[in-house]
Write an enzyme that holds these catalytic residues in place. Sequence first.
Site, mmCIF file in Angstrom:
data_model
loop_
_atom_site.group_PDB
_atom_site.id
_atom_site.type_symbol
_atom_site.label_atom_id
_atom_site.label_comp_id
_atom_site.label_asym_id
_atom_site.label_seq_id
_atom_site.Cartn_x
_atom_site.Cartn_y
_atom_site.Cartn_z
ATOM 1 N N HIS A 77 48.354 36.969 29.134
ATOM 2 C CA HIS A 77 47.363 35.960 28.753
ATOM 3 C C HIS A 77 48.012 34.790 28.032
ATOM 4 O O HIS A 77 47.690 33.631 28.274
ATOM 5 C CB HIS A 77 46.302 36.585 27.846
ATOM 6 C CG HIS A 77 45.240 37.311 28.597
ATOM 7 N ND1 HIS A 77 44.487 38.309 28.030
ATOM 8 C CD2 HIS A 77 44.792 37.185 29.865
ATOM 9 C CE1 HIS A 77 43.625 38.768 28.932
ATOM 10 N NE2 HIS A 77 43.803 38.102 30.043
ATOM 11 N N ARG B 205 38.522 31.793 39.946
ATOM 12 C CA ARG B 205 38.225 33.115 39.387
ATOM 13 C C ARG B 205 36.782 33.102 38.907
ATOM 14 O O ARG B 205 36.439 32.380 37.975
ATOM 15 C CB ARG B 205 39.156 33.424 38.219
ATOM 16 C CG ARG B 205 40.638 33.389 38.541
ATOM 17 C CD ARG B 205 41.450 33.712 37.281
ATOM 18 N NE ARG B 205 42.877 33.683 37.518
ATOM 19 C CZ ARG B 205 43.667 32.640 37.279
ATOM 20 N NH1 ARG B 205 43.125 31.524 36.788
ATOM 21 N NH2 ARG B 205 44.951 32.698 37.519
ATOM 22 N N ARG C 23 37.463 33.362 44.781
ATOM 23 C CA ARG C 23 37.667 34.809 44.784
ATOM 24 C C ARG C 23 36.402 35.470 44.248
ATOM 25 O O ARG C 23 35.952 35.146 43.153
ATOM 26 C CB ARG C 23 38.866 35.199 43.906
ATOM 27 C CG ARG C 23 39.126 36.710 43.888
ATOM 28 C CD ARG C 23 40.330 37.061 43.033
ATOM 29 N NE ARG C 23 40.081 36.870 41.612
ATOM 30 C CZ ARG C 23 41.030 36.940 40.674
ATOM 31 N NH1 ARG C 23 42.284 37.153 41.026
ATOM 32 N NH2 ARG C 23 40.728 36.753 39.406
ATOM 33 N N GLU D 164 47.635 41.682 47.431
ATOM 34 C CA GLU D 164 48.060 42.104 46.091
ATOM 35 C C GLU D 164 48.621 43.526 46.107
ATOM 36 O O GLU D 164 49.123 44.008 45.102
ATOM 37 C CB GLU D 164 46.872 42.051 45.124
ATOM 38 C CG GLU D 164 46.266 40.667 44.992
ATOM 39 C CD GLU D 164 44.927 40.708 44.273
ATOM 40 O OE1 GLU D 164 44.890 40.366 43.088
ATOM 41 O OE2 GLU D 164 43.928 41.113 44.906
ATOM 42 N N ASP E 33 49.782 40.615 40.703
ATOM 43 C CA ASP E 33 49.471 42.015 40.997
ATOM 44 C C ASP E 33 50.384 42.581 42.072
ATOM 45 O O ASP E 33 50.709 43.771 42.049
ATOM 46 C CB ASP E 33 48.000 42.163 41.421
ATOM 47 C CG ASP E 33 47.087 42.450 40.231
ATOM 48 O OD1 ASP E 33 47.529 43.125 39.296
ATOM 49 O OD2 ASP E 33 45.944 41.976 40.248
ATOM 50 N N CYS F 9 48.628 32.119 45.307
ATOM 51 C CA CYS F 9 47.811 31.695 44.162
ATOM 52 C C CYS F 9 48.225 32.409 42.885
ATOM 53 O O CYS F 9 47.582 32.277 41.863
ATOM 54 C CB CYS F 9 46.325 31.933 44.437
ATOM 55 S SG CYS F 9 45.876 33.682 44.618
#
Length: 556
Positions: free
Chosen positions: A186, A288, A325, A415, A439, A486
């Site tokens: 983050h 997102r 997404r 992913e 991911d 992305c």
Amino acid sequence: METTLRGVGVSHGVAIGEVRHMGTAVLEPPAKQIPAEEAEREQGRARKAVEAVAADLMARGNLAGGEAQAVLEAQAMMAQDPELMSDVERRIAVGSTAERGVYDAFASYRELLAGAGEYLAGRVADLDDVRNRIVARLLGVPMPGVPDSDEPYILVARDLAPADTALLDPTLVLGFVTEEGGPTSHSAILARALGVPAVVALPGAGELAEGTMIAVDGSTGEIFVDPSDDKKARLEAAAAERKAALAASTGPGATADGHKVPLLANIGGPADVAAAVEAGAEGVGLFRTEFLFLDDSKQAPSEEKQVSAYRQVLEAFPEGRVVVRVLDAGADKPLEFLTPSDEPNPALGVRGLRTLLDHPEVLRTQLTALAKAAEGLPVYLEVMAPMVADRTDARAFADACRAAGLRAKFGAMVEIPSAALRARSILQEVEFLSLGTNDLAQYTFAADRQVGAVSRLQDPWQPALLDLVELSAEAAKAEGKSCGVCGEAASDPLLACVLTGLGVTSLSMGAASIPYVRATLAKYTLAQCERAAAAARATDSAEDARSAAQAVLSGE
């Protein structure tokens, strides 16, 4: 004497200044017993402190907006977790003070996360920060956080909680360095959004003495301690040259010989749109949608609320491309009404598309809302599913899109390694692929994306990861379809050239990175990018891959 340290560079730019350390964590409260008749009062104190901290986190999120808001709202939900609160009250009922009950309950939950193999270890720093804020409020001491200073400085910490990173003042905080974290943590994502140079996963960062002069290169991950005047001058000259190149680079993304590579923005909601437009984003490569669902963990947002939020984003890019997404819930983004609370390995369990297929009404409402939001707009809407494992998943998602009357391209995120290995099969059901490199690295190397100790395996330069990118891009080319990236890998200008050489057709990143990538791509031809990609894949380590690509592009 000047010394050089190396961590992981996660946010471009150079910062030179004195070290200031993050405020120390709250001390452990004493373990004293209280009389039974005081338990109810202490439980009330604990509840009030929890609610106050949650409200403060929500307020910080509203001020920060964008991705930071979603992160802080998730942290507020953590503070109000009913199971944690029940544990706090149980401990107080048997004699703990409010502050000790909070401290011990959070410690117990922390151990549970570690016992689950640290699949949720990326939330440990967030959990510790919530605990410290609640205990500080109960003890009546200052909150932990960034130091007070009238002069600009470089912030050094073991880790930075989202609540601190989100509201950093870039006029005072020149850059930051942390001992923990990784390129997709983050703190790294928010640093890029702020445009603050940052280096994470630096061993011994806490040993840098207060007031020490350091230079931080957020591109290379290098930290120069007590840099000479000559070193400072060279770093500042390089930074000025970079800034001039950014200012001179405008227009659509393309290589030196005119090969188009659309540069898109990753956004978390309407609050991120202005920065994306200002950076010259050619659209949105990753919208997102989780931010909407974090407002209330007990139920999904209404169709009307979703339509309003989606339309704000779609209207900002008339005749541009917006890739949405659908909800990616589960693992480190649990939602009370959707995700099970007792999964032993949430990252390997029911998350992403798996969650939505288990709750078709949630998926149907979101797809219907997207269809209505796009009505009458010239935008090129594309909708993709997270965590697609195989053709069966892809078919189920495409069927759901058609059933909702969605006039858009349907895509799948890559992913999971199986999706890259069987990309041509998946492309029989959908019209595009989008590589989520964060991911994809996590699942390829069994390396949690938030754990600093395995950050080398999270490095997007790992040749095995580049192999999977190339497999996916080749599959898309063979099917006459597109394959974008992305994940955070796209924000590295040098790696953006390599990804282009691997056959990736678009790159999406945080808005602050777009000028850097645009300027770097414009320096090299497609053939040079292809040679750099081949050289990188021919190596056996991330460090060698970067060096090999750099050597090709610099003509060595």
